[in-house]
Design an enzyme around this catalytic site. Structure first.
Site, PDB file in Angstrom:
ATOM      1  N   ARG A 187      20.005  80.353  50.201  1.00 17.51           N
ATOM      2  CA  ARG A 187      19.567  79.982  51.785  1.00 17.51           C
ATOM      3  C   ARG A 187      20.736  80.686  52.723  1.00 17.51           C
ATOM      4  O   ARG A 187      21.557  81.131  52.320  1.00 17.51           O
ATOM      5  CB  ARG A 187      19.901  78.392  51.581  1.00 17.51           C
ATOM      6  CG  ARG A 187      19.134  77.604  50.617  1.00 17.51           C
ATOM      7  CD  ARG A 187      19.222  76.217  51.088  1.00 17.51           C
ATOM      8  NE  ARG A 187      18.764  75.332  49.988  1.00 17.51           N
ATOM      9  CZ  ARG A 187      19.138  74.827  48.626  1.00 17.51           C
ATOM     10  NH1 ARG A 187      20.039  75.266  48.411  1.00 17.51           N
ATOM     11  NH2 ARG A 187      18.026  74.282  47.965  1.00 17.51           N
TER      12      ARG A 187
ATOM     13  N   ARG B  20      14.237  84.589  50.502  1.00 19.56           N
ATOM     14  CA  ARG B  20      14.266  83.537  49.432  1.00 19.56           C
ATOM     15  C   ARG B  20      12.918  83.325  48.894  1.00 19.56           C
ATOM     16  O   ARG B  20      12.797  83.238  47.496  1.00 19.56           O
ATOM     17  CB  ARG B  20      14.700  82.168  49.904  1.00 19.56           C
ATOM     18  CG  ARG B  20      15.119  81.067  49.197  1.00 19.56           C
ATOM     19  CD  ARG B  20      15.734  80.035  49.609  1.00 19.56           C
ATOM     20  NE  ARG B  20      15.705  78.667  49.049  1.00 19.56           N
ATOM     21  CZ  ARG B  20      16.373  78.334  47.989  1.00 19.56           C
ATOM     22  NH1 ARG B  20      17.562  79.170  47.784  1.00 19.56           N
ATOM     23  NH2 ARG B  20      16.410  77.071  47.534  1.00 19.56           N
TER      24      ARG B  20
ATOM     25  N   HIS C 230      16.858  74.030  43.566  1.00 24.39           N
ATOM     26  CA  HIS C 230      16.098  72.850  43.834  1.00 24.39           C
ATOM     27  C   HIS C 230      16.560  71.394  43.045  1.00 24.39           C
ATOM     28  O   HIS C 230      16.593  71.794  41.848  1.00 24.39           O
ATOM     29  CB  HIS C 230      14.753  73.342  43.685  1.00 24.39           C
ATOM     30  CG  HIS C 230      14.180  74.387  44.627  1.00 24.39           C
ATOM     31  ND1 HIS C 230      13.162  75.158  44.465  1.00 24.39           N
ATOM     32  CD2 HIS C 230      14.344  74.304  46.006  1.00 24.39           C
ATOM     33  CE1 HIS C 230      12.880  75.565  45.467  1.00 24.39           C
ATOM     34  NE2 HIS C 230      13.608  75.528  46.375  1.00 24.39           N
TER      35      HIS C 230
ATOM     36  N   LYS D  36      23.142  72.671  48.701  1.00 21.32           N
ATOM     37  CA  LYS D  36      22.905  71.127  49.347  1.00 21.32           C
ATOM     38  C   LYS D  36      23.897  70.219  48.634  1.00 21.32           C
ATOM     39  O   LYS D  36      23.659  70.276  47.130  1.00 21.32           O
ATOM     40  CB  LYS D  36      21.494  70.872  49.336  1.00 21.32           C
ATOM     41  CG  LYS D  36      20.918  71.810  50.636  1.00 21.32           C
ATOM     42  CD  LYS D  36      19.274  71.190  50.643  1.00 21.32           C
ATOM     43  CE  LYS D  36      18.610  72.162  51.656  1.00 21.32           C
ATOM     44  NZ  LYS D  36      17.308  71.728  51.871  1.00 21.32           N
TER      45      LYS D  36
ATOM     46  N   TYR E 291       5.968  78.146  44.397  1.00 17.98           N
ATOM     47  CA  TYR E 291       6.139  79.790  44.314  1.00 17.98           C
ATOM     48  C   TYR E 291       4.932  80.169  43.484  1.00 17.98           C
ATOM     49  O   TYR E 291       4.513  81.297  43.007  1.00 17.98           O
ATOM     50  CB  TYR E 291       7.428  80.112  43.872  1.00 17.98           C
ATOM     51  CG  TYR E 291       8.474  79.968  44.962  1.00 17.98           C
ATOM     52  CD1 TYR E 291       8.255  80.645  46.372  1.00 17.98           C
ATOM     53  CD2 TYR E 291       9.398  78.786  44.823  1.00 17.98           C
ATOM     54  CE1 TYR E 291       9.270  80.342  47.252  1.00 17.98           C
ATOM     55  CE2 TYR E 291      10.074  78.319  46.159  1.00 17.98           C
ATOM     56  CZ  TYR E 291      10.034  79.397  47.021  1.00 17.98           C
ATOM     57  OH  TYR E 291      10.828  79.037  48.153  1.00 17.98           O
TER      58      TYR E 291
END
Length: 296
Positions: A147, A245, A268, A171, A277
């Site tokens: 990211r 990405r 994720h 994250k 994707y």
């Protein structure tokens, strides 16, 4: 400072310290709650007396004001989590947002570059020091799928050239070890040894990628840089830092990569996010089929 503002600051601190969210996520949630605070003030409503119908009225007003479906869905989530925080800390007796019906988001597929388009974009910078730095940035974005917020926080010590990986904090303050290609490692090695020193103004700056002022990049600065090379490479698609990405994940899956492995690389928490994707990959295959099949 009124009570609502105090509670928002407490919640912001909670998101930062206990939840470990990124600065950009905290800023987005804080802005949501400031709009909510302004609405409550305009209706002369006290935070502890808010009813479900008040929240519905707020969301409707935001929708009429032109907010997109995705934004309204995020607002719902923000309100639900904020009021749950208030209830958990005995500031209120219940969570009026608990029963809000979730907005269904129509998922739009992002633009993905072909391998050829990506090659053209990445190699578009000139051979100046700034151009070599920008080349290294785009090479790493595509090689790792990180990211934007993760890339601008990478430090020099997070790069292991000999072993061929980078260390990323994503994250929720979760660490990921991401392998990079030999080509990317060589480009980064050259950048660190021969280019980065030209941007370094003081010794106590440890960010991998530095601006002309010797500081780490901002999200906005990186976005402007990518847009510059979209024009230079004459690429017609809408390119943002996140395009790298999307393209990284799509190209891996198109070439047979395991979905779980891609999930791990992207960081994720839910594999359903990664499954997007596979749809992108299928879309690419359909477009190629329609273009090249002899009986169109």
């Amino acid at each position: 400072m009124d009570q609502t503002e105090i509670k928002i600051l407490e919640y912001k601190s909670y998101l930062q310290i206990e939840k470990g969210l990124s600065r950009s996520s905290i800023d987005a949630y804080t802005q949501d709650l400031k709009r909510y605070r302004d609405y409550l003030e305009s209706k002369k409503l006290n935070l502890v007396d808010v009813k479900p119908q008040d929240l519905t009225a707020f969301l409707k007003e935001e929708s009429l004001d032109g907010k997109q479906t995705k934004t309204i869905a995020r607002l719902q989530s923000t309100l639900r989590n904020f009021h749950q925080f208030l209830q958990n800390n005995q500031h209120t007796s219940n969570n009026p947002a608990q029963l809000l019906s979730r907005v269904k988001i129509e998922q739009s597929l992002p633009d993905v570059l072909t391998v050829e388009e990506m090659e053209t974009l990445i190699t578009s910078p000139d051979n100046t020091m700034a151009g070599q730095r920008d080349h290294a940035i785009m090479e790493l974005l595509y090689a790792s799928g990180v990211r934007v917020s993760e890339l601008i926080d990478i430090k020099v010590d997070d790069v292991n050239i000999d072993m061929g990986f980078i260390n990323v904090i994503g994250k929720g303050n979760k660490q990921r070890i991401i392998p990079i290609t030999d080509r990317s490692a060589a480009i980064l090695d050259h950048y660190i040894k021969n280019v980065r020193l030209n941007f370094l103004k003081t010794e106590n700056v440890f960010h991998l990628f530095l601006t002309q002022r010797g500081k780490g990049f901002t999200r906005q600065g990186l976005w402007k840089m990518i847009k510059k090379y979209q024009l230079v490479s004459n690429t017609k698609k809408n390119i943002t830092p996140h395009t790298f990405r999307h393209s990284f994940a799509t190209h891996l899956i198109e070439n047979g990569a395991d979905l779980r492995a891609v999930q791990e690389l992207l960081g994720h928490s839910d594999i359903s996010t990664t499954q997007m994707y596979t749809h992108l990959s299928a879309k690419t295959i359909r477009e190629m089929y329609k273009k090249f099949h002899p009986r169109k």
